[in-house]
Design an enzyme around this catalytic site. Sequence first.
Site, PDB file in Angstrom:
ATOM      1  N   ASP A  44       0.609  -1.343  -0.322  1.00 52.93           N
ATOM      2  CA  ASP A  44      -0.225  -0.316   0.001  1.00 52.93           C
ATOM      3  C   ASP A  44       0.718   1.538  -0.098  1.00 52.93           C
ATOM      4  O   ASP A  44       0.529   2.198  -0.244  1.00 52.93           O
ATOM      5  CB  ASP A  44      -1.330   0.063   1.270  1.00 52.93           C
ATOM      6  CG  ASP A  44      -0.729   0.393   2.361  1.00 52.93           C
ATOM      7  OD1 ASP A  44       0.619  -0.049   2.303  1.00 52.93           O
ATOM      8  OD2 ASP A  44      -1.222   0.032   3.359  1.00 52.93           O
ATOM      9  N   SER A  45       1.944   0.946   0.493  1.00 48.44           N
ATOM     10  CA  SER A  45       3.191   2.293  -0.584  1.00 48.44           C
ATOM     11  C   SER A  45       2.847   2.808  -1.231  1.00 48.44           C
ATOM     12  O   SER A  45       3.659   3.390  -1.688  1.00 48.44           O
ATOM     13  CB  SER A  45       4.193   2.031  -0.059  1.00 48.44           C
ATOM     14  OG  SER A  45       4.702   0.781  -0.839  1.00 48.44           O
ATOM     15  N   ASP A  83      -0.619  -6.778  -0.328  1.00 48.23           N
ATOM     16  CA  ASP A  83      -1.373  -5.563   1.245  1.00 48.23           C
ATOM     17  C   ASP A  83      -2.918  -5.584   1.128  1.00 48.23           C
ATOM     18  O   ASP A  83      -3.107  -5.165   0.302  1.00 48.23           O
ATOM     19  CB  ASP A  83      -0.305  -3.769   1.604  1.00 48.23           C
ATOM     20  CG  ASP A  83       0.207  -3.986   2.767  1.00 48.23           C
ATOM     21  OD1 ASP A  83       0.056  -4.232   3.362  1.00 48.23           O
ATOM     22  OD2 ASP A  83       1.169  -3.048   1.985  1.00 48.23           O
ATOM     23  N   LYS A 112      -0.480  -9.250   3.169  1.00 47.31           N
ATOM     24  CA  LYS A 112      -0.342  -9.088   4.517  1.00 47.31           C
ATOM     25  C   LYS A 112      -0.870  -8.335   4.937  1.00 47.31           C
ATOM     26  O   LYS A 112      -1.824  -7.493   4.587  1.00 47.31           O
ATOM     27  CB  LYS A 112       0.926  -8.476   4.166  1.00 47.31           C
ATOM     28  CG  LYS A 112       1.315  -7.835   5.240  1.00 47.31           C
ATOM     29  CD  LYS A 112       2.798  -6.960   4.910  1.00 47.31           C
ATOM     30  CE  LYS A 112       3.221  -5.525   4.441  1.00 47.31           C
ATOM     31  NZ  LYS A 112       2.310  -4.706   5.567  1.00 47.31           N
ATOM     32  N   GLU A 114      -1.410  -5.309   8.442  1.00 51.31           N
ATOM     33  CA  GLU A 114      -0.816  -5.031   9.447  1.00 51.31           C
ATOM     34  C   GLU A 114      -1.152  -5.594  11.257  1.00 51.31           C
ATOM     35  O   GLU A 114      -2.513  -5.387  10.946  1.00 51.31           O
ATOM     36  CB  GLU A 114      -0.420  -3.568   9.508  1.00 51.31           C
ATOM     37  CG  GLU A 114       0.209  -2.771   7.854  1.00 51.31           C
ATOM     38  CD  GLU A 114       0.736  -1.715   8.265  1.00 51.31           C
ATOM     39  OE1 GLU A 114      -0.014  -1.530   9.488  1.00 51.31           O
ATOM     40  OE2 GLU A 114       1.111  -1.056   7.680  1.00 51.31           O
ATOM     41  N   GLU A 181       8.808  -3.373  10.756  1.00 55.91           N
ATOM     42  CA  GLU A 181       9.502  -2.076  10.717  1.00 55.91           C
ATOM     43  C   GLU A 181       9.741  -0.729  11.374  1.00 55.91           C
ATOM     44  O   GLU A 181       9.235  -1.349  12.439  1.00 55.91           O
ATOM     45  CB  GLU A 181       8.494  -1.891   9.474  1.00 55.91           C
ATOM     46  CG  GLU A 181       8.742  -0.264   8.419  1.00 55.91           C
ATOM     47  CD  GLU A 181       7.804   0.035   8.345  1.00 55.91           C
ATOM     48  OE1 GLU A 181       7.614   0.696   7.380  1.00 55.91           O
ATOM     49  OE2 GLU A 181       6.446  -0.587   7.602  1.00 55.91           O
TER      50      GLU A 181
END
Length: 283
Positions: A44-45, A83, A112, A114, A181
């Site tokens: 999602d970056s 993501d 993925k 978070e 991270e």
Amino acid sequence: MREVTPKKIREMKGREKITMVTAYDYPSALLADRAGIDIIFVGDSLGMVVYGEENTLNVSMEQMVFHTRAVAKAVKRALVLADMPFASYEVSVEEGVRNAVRLIQAGADAVKIEGGQDHEKLVRKLVRMGIPVMGHTGLTPQRYLRLGGYRITGETEEEIEEILRDAKTLERAGAFAVVLEFVLADVAKLVTEEISIPTIGIGAGPYVDGQVLVWHDLLGIYESSPPFAKRYAELGKVIFNALSRYNREVKAGEFPSIEHYWEYQDKGEFEKKARRALEKLRD
């Protein structure tokens, strides 16, 4: 099925370092796959490095599905990881399942998520369904407002405990790996030793099982990059210089030159054809 699977990633722990890089389109994924990267990550970056957002919070499921589909078409060997964007899984387990399925149907091999303990039920559900999950703890960008910005984590006993708890919860729930991270290297080393699944670090030091970097940071696309990212090239300057030269040559009439176009060798033949074509248009 692609050569690199979640099972293979798990088996690499303690045996071979894992490489992971983001990609958001077909040509980038094609190059990363050919380079032998183990995990190609549709992160999602992309909200920040592709769409120019200040953070990742505005990335939609539609964007993630669109970019995942493009990347998946290019990748033959690596594991394609997608993501789950902000608000695509926090509301309920059911909504998280629906959105994870969309990414798998777009071509991802795994998703993925978070956070750790907060999403144990979702991770368990997805794994039981056959959808591999990678976790993410430490600095979780989707929660940067709560964290007080993008900052290093693991400095307090409470943060160490939270990171360890998340990692162990993800392991217990069936995740095949976890991203750490912007975590102090000592903490990342402790987590890596405490869990049986691989840890993949970004700004977390050398003691993890693998590393991940953002495509644009690694290749030096922008003038600045995070302090934990090594710039392996300065493609931003290369691309800028190429575009500037193209602009100058077109303005000066230097491009295209003779090797870049074709014309009639027999000018008489061309003139006859052109004359007949013009006469037909006038009739």
